[in-house]
Design an enzyme around this catalytic site. Structure first.
Site, short mmCIF file in Angstrom:
data_model
loop_
_atom_site.label_atom_id
_atom_site.label_comp_id
_atom_site.label_asym_id
_atom_site.label_seq_id
_atom_site.Cartn_x
_atom_site.Cartn_y
_atom_site.Cartn_z
CB SER A 273 31.87 -74.15 152.00
OG SER A 273 32.92 -73.22 151.82
NE ARG A 312 14.06 -71.38 103.36
CZ ARG A 312 14.71 -71.99 102.59
NH1 ARG A 312 14.31 -72.19 101.15
NH2 ARG A 312 15.91 -72.43 102.84
#
Length: 383
Positions: A273, A312
């Site tokens: 940390s 499409r």
């Protein structure tokens, strides 16, 4: 696409090089080159013209991705300007050879087929990491077959189990996810349908060209063109999402079991940390969990695109490219970081025994049945 700063910590760098701009362009050109070659085999173009296409592909391979991207805006995908460049290069090499570029194909054929190539390559790396994760979980299960620990339900201690069974459960999910993803990757199809999905431009050679293209690229045959039949994209999305979830389960358990108050496991190389030097964070499990949490939304986007209109689609198809690449990246990240977490995971039986003592009377239940289940899981694993 790749993120140099965040990629290593999220594990997505495991596949970034297989999915970046250079990989995309190389895959598109690989499809175009293969298409010209199989068109020769089927008599659709001449070998002389196809030789010029091969030289044109080499000439275009160094195209600047930024320039190609800018040229893609007008047509809506990068295949259109890439084919223009290829045809121009082929014509310079040999007048008339441009007819051997992109024979009978439409841009979606090349985009979809290239995406399948990229997916297969990145997906195999995910499978390798899932296999390694499952193997690590199996090793933990075997080592701790008889190590008693608390089973927890609804966040509370329930009855004793063994840590071996906890790890065996991880292994089962990872093995199942790996097998499912591997099946989908094996079935990734070529795409070749032409402008309207009818193969009209190369009639009567169309089906033969499609099958030969699949064989040359190592993809599965398509059956019929699948421009707007996207169930296979849905299956792929589901398999990747399941794989991410299978990684999230052990990652979440490792995070919780590493908590100071439990202390039952710890990673072999915990993170620190910036402000609290006493902390030993399960950083690999945390980042595996973080990567996996990004997967469900991406899966949902791909499934939402299953409804593609007519022959499409306008928009739904376009939404797939970056979404699928992102899903591949986060699933790869989850598997890669979980692999780091589980490799050498440290198990603390004394802490497990201490925590078991907190549940009055629970110690009266044996754990032999849990150990037997571990044996069943390990015996049933694929060779």
């Amino acid at each position: 696409m790749a993120n140099t700063l965040l990629g290593p910590l999220s594990g997505t760098d495991r596949v970034d090089g297989l999915l970046d701009d250079g990989a995309w362009i190389a895959a598109l050109l690989e499809v175009e080159l293969a298409l010209s070659a199989v068109a020769v085999e089927q008599g659709a173009v001449t070998e002389h013209d196809a030789d010029a296409v091969e030289r044109a592909v080499a000439a275009v391979a160094g195209v600047d991705p930024h320039a190609l991207a800018a040229e893609s805006v007008e047509g809506g995908n990068p295949v259109i300007p890439l084919v223009k460049r290829l045809k121009a290069a082929a014509a310079r090499i040999q007048p008339g050879a441009e007819r051997a570029v992109h024979p009978g194909a439409t841009s979606q054929d090349v985009m979809d087929t290239a995406l399948m190539l990229l997916t297969r390559r990145a997906g195999h790396r995910v499978v390798a990491d899932l296999t390694a994760c499952a193997d690590a979980a199996a090793a933990l299960a075997a080592t701790h077959r008889d190590t008693p620990c608390a089973a927890r339900t609804l966040g509370q201690q329930a009855l004793p189990t063994t840590f071996g069974l906890v790890a065996a459960t991880w292994c089962t999910g990872l093995d199942r996810a790996r097998a499912g993803l591997d099946r989908v990757l094996t079935a990734l199809p070529v795409s070749y349908g032409g402008a309207a999905g009818t193969l009209a431009a190369v009639h009567p050679h169309g089906p033969a060209v499609a099958d030969a293209l699949a064989a040359r690229l190592g993809l599965a045959p398509q059956g019929v063109p699948w421009h707007t039949e996207r169930s296979r994209i849905g299956e792929l999305a589901g398999a990747l999402g399941v794989a991410a979830g299978a990684c999230a389960k052990p990652a979440g358990d490792v995070v919780l079991l590493s908590a100071t108050e439990l202390g039952e496991v710890s990673e072999s190389a915990p993170g620190d940390s910036s402000s609290m030097p006493h902390k030993r964070n399960p950083a690999a499990a945390v980042t595996a969990r973080g990567a996996a949490k990004r997967a469900p939304g991406l899966v949902a986007t791909l499934l939402a695109g299953a409804e593609q209109e007519f022959q499409r689609a306008a928009g739904a198809w376009h939404a797939e490219w970056e979404t699928l690449v992102a899903l591949l990246r986060v699933t790869a990240g989850a598997a890669a970081r979980l692999r780091v977490s589980l490799d050498g995971l440290q198990v603390h039986p004394e802490a497990m025994a201490r925590n078991l003592d907190l549940a009055a009377g629970a110690q009266g239940h044996g754990t032999g049945h849990a150990a037997d289940l571990v044996d069943t899981v390990l015996a049933g694993r694929p060779a």
